[in-house]
Scaffold this active site. Sequence first.
Site, PDB file in Angstrom:
ATOM      1  N   CYS A  64      19.831  44.848  26.244  1.00  0.00           N
ATOM      2  CA  CYS A  64      20.099  45.952  27.166  1.00  0.00           C
ATOM      3  C   CYS A  64      20.953  46.960  26.395  1.00  0.00           C
ATOM      4  O   CYS A  64      20.837  47.052  25.174  1.00  0.00           O
ATOM      5  CB  CYS A  64      20.764  45.467  28.454  1.00  0.00           C
ATOM      6  SG  CYS A  64      22.423  44.789  28.245  1.00  0.00           S
ATOM      7  N   LYS A  65      21.800  47.691  27.074  1.00  0.00           N
ATOM      8  CA  LYS A  65      22.605  48.704  26.380  1.00  0.00           C
ATOM      9  C   LYS A  65      23.749  48.085  25.581  1.00  0.00           C
ATOM     10  O   LYS A  65      23.936  48.389  24.404  1.00  0.00           O
ATOM     11  CB  LYS A  65      23.148  49.730  27.382  1.00  0.00           C
ATOM     12  CG  LYS A  65      23.855  50.896  26.737  1.00  0.00           C
ATOM     13  CD  LYS A  65      24.209  51.947  27.775  1.00  0.00           C
ATOM     14  CE  LYS A  65      24.851  53.158  27.131  1.00  0.00           C
ATOM     15  NZ  LYS A  65      25.141  54.199  28.135  1.00  0.00           N
TER      16      LYS A  65
END
Length: 111
Positions: A64-65
């Site tokens: 993810c981020k």
Amino acid sequence: MSFTLPTVLAGAVPAGARLLDVREPDEWAAGHAEEALHIPIGQVVGRLAEITEHAGEDRLYVVCKVGGRSAQVTAYLVQQGLDAVNVDGGMHAWQAAGRALVSEAGEPFVL
């Protein structure tokens, strides 16, 4: 019984590895690993069969981020019997490790 989340540093993800990107569509469009499958976190449960097919018999690296959402998804996938590993530090660490990113248009991109 305690559970240790399988985790790997972004730079240690093998070339050609099976990747699952669980970020939102706008984050994906801004820049992602070219070979990743994109399924936002809110769709993971409903698209488990697609994720399982993408992984096949291989280890699945979840990103993810920064690593929080992918950690949640990795824990879920491990509970479902998949060989899943969280990419520590997410796409920020991916880029910092010098790993390639492309934009939605398929062009090289930098976060």
